[in-house]
Write a protein that holds these residues in place. Structure first.
Motif, PDB file in Angstrom:
ATOM      1  N   ASP A 116       5.017  -2.254  -4.016  1.00  0.00           N
ATOM      2  CA  ASP A 116       4.016  -3.301  -4.206  1.00  0.00           C
ATOM      3  C   ASP A 116       2.941  -3.209  -3.127  1.00  0.00           C
ATOM      4  O   ASP A 116       1.759  -3.450  -3.395  1.00  0.00           O
ATOM      5  N   LEU A 117       3.350  -2.852  -1.924  1.00  0.00           N
ATOM      6  CA  LEU A 117       2.394  -2.699  -0.824  1.00  0.00           C
ATOM      7  C   LEU A 117       1.437  -1.544  -1.112  1.00  0.00           C
ATOM      8  O   LEU A 117       0.258  -1.596  -0.751  1.00  0.00           O
ATOM      9  N   GLN A 118       1.948  -0.513  -1.781  1.00  0.00           N
ATOM     10  CA  GLN A 118       1.142   0.661  -2.079  1.00  0.00           C
ATOM     11  C   GLN A 118       0.230   0.466  -3.294  1.00  0.00           C
ATOM     12  O   GLN A 118      -0.865   1.036  -3.358  1.00  0.00           O
ATOM     13  N   LYS A 119       0.649  -0.369  -4.237  1.00  0.00           N
ATOM     14  CA  LYS A 119      -0.091  -0.492  -5.493  1.00  0.00           C
ATOM     15  C   LYS A 119      -0.934  -1.760  -5.601  1.00  0.00           C
ATOM     16  O   LYS A 119      -1.977  -1.756  -6.258  1.00  0.00           O
ATOM     17  N   ASN A 120      -0.481  -2.843  -4.997  1.00  0.00           N
ATOM     18  CA  ASN A 120      -1.161  -4.128  -5.129  1.00  0.00           C
ATOM     19  C   ASN A 120      -2.046  -4.350  -3.897  1.00  0.00           C
ATOM     20  O   ASN A 120      -1.572  -4.750  -2.839  1.00  0.00           O
ATOM     21  N   THR A 121      -3.352  -4.094  -4.039  1.00  0.00           N
ATOM     22  CA  THR A 121      -4.253  -4.174  -2.885  1.00  0.00           C
ATOM     23  C   THR A 121      -4.396  -5.593  -2.344  1.00  0.00           C
ATOM     24  O   THR A 121      -4.602  -5.776  -1.142  1.00  0.00           O
ATOM     25  N   ASN A 122      -4.298  -6.596  -3.202  1.00  0.00           N
ATOM     26  CA  ASN A 122      -4.379  -7.989  -2.724  1.00  0.00           C
ATOM     27  C   ASN A 122      -3.201  -8.313  -1.814  1.00  0.00           C
ATOM     28  O   ASN A 122      -3.356  -8.974  -0.783  1.00  0.00           O
TER      29      ASN A 122
END
Length: 225
Positions: A116-122
């Motif tokens: 999620d840290l790698q894919k979700n920029t928000n």
């Protein structure tokens, strides 16, 4: 414990930026537990490998100095996350976390949240903002230690506890700390902390009953030099 996607606590930390599907997946792999007052959540040098979401309670983050004294650098409260640094580095914890009262926490493994840290920029941006805020608070602590007296630092700590955590029905501070904890927050000897608290009591700024402290003159504490 409630599901992550339904938990109101997430609104107070970076987890609020995760999508519903991401929260549902994380909810299926988290572990929840009760931590009793005085129990260690993790110690300096431990491999954290994930984040702790504080559902209820307060813990202290402290650093052990070369002379064996603890320096409390932050109080972590309901809604905060612990261990976010482990998401971006493989370093061991540089602080210890100990419960100041009974706590409810949820632990999310790094392996489950790293994607999620790698894919979700928000989500990534919110994590970085939280870490930047921690650095700003650390800068403030350094300045306060160098430029403010023990009286000022202790008065500011009492005001912070009052304004951030409120009071019990009897008007005493809801977060009960030992005299050693106060000394470790302001960076002084326990004897000095006890002496300053006694001075505040004589001046009518506070009253005490055992470990409990009641603020009698908030504005007076704010004017302490």
């Amino acid at each position: 414990m409630s599901k992550c996607e339904q938990c109101i606590v997430k609104q107070f930390n970076s987890l609020k930026s995760l999508t519903k599907d991401e929260l549902v997946r994380i909810s299926g792999c988290k572990t929840s537990k009760i931590i009793k007052k005085g129990e260690v959540i993790f110690e300096e040098g431990d491999v954290v490998n994930g984040v702790f979401c504080i559902r209820d309670g307060v813990c202290k983050l402290s650093k052990l100095s070369a002379n064996g004294k603890d320096q409390i650098v932050k109080l972590v409260v309901k809604g905060d996350l612990l261990g976010q640094r482990s998401l971006v580095t493989d370093e061991t914890a540089n602080l210890s976390a100990v419960a100041l009262n009974d706590m409810e926490v949820c632990f999310i493994p790094k392996s489950e949240i790293i994607s999620d840290l790698q894919k979700n920029t928000n989500f990534t941006l919110d994590v970085l903002k939280d870490m930047a805020n921690d650095l700003r608070q650390a800068d403030d602590i350094i300045v306060n230690m160098a430029q403010k007296s023990v009286r000022q630092r202790l008065a500011e700590t009492l005001v912070y506890l009052y304004e951030s955590f409120g009071t019990n029905p009897d008007k005493t501070l809801s977060v009960i700390l030992s005299r050693e904890d106060y000394a470790n927050i302001v960076g002084t000897a326990v004897e000095s902390a006890i002496r300053v608290l006694s001075q505040f009591k004589k001046q009518g700024l506070i009253s005490t009953s055992g470990k409990k402290i009641k603020i009698e003159d908030l504005e007076g504490l704010k004017r302490v030099e």
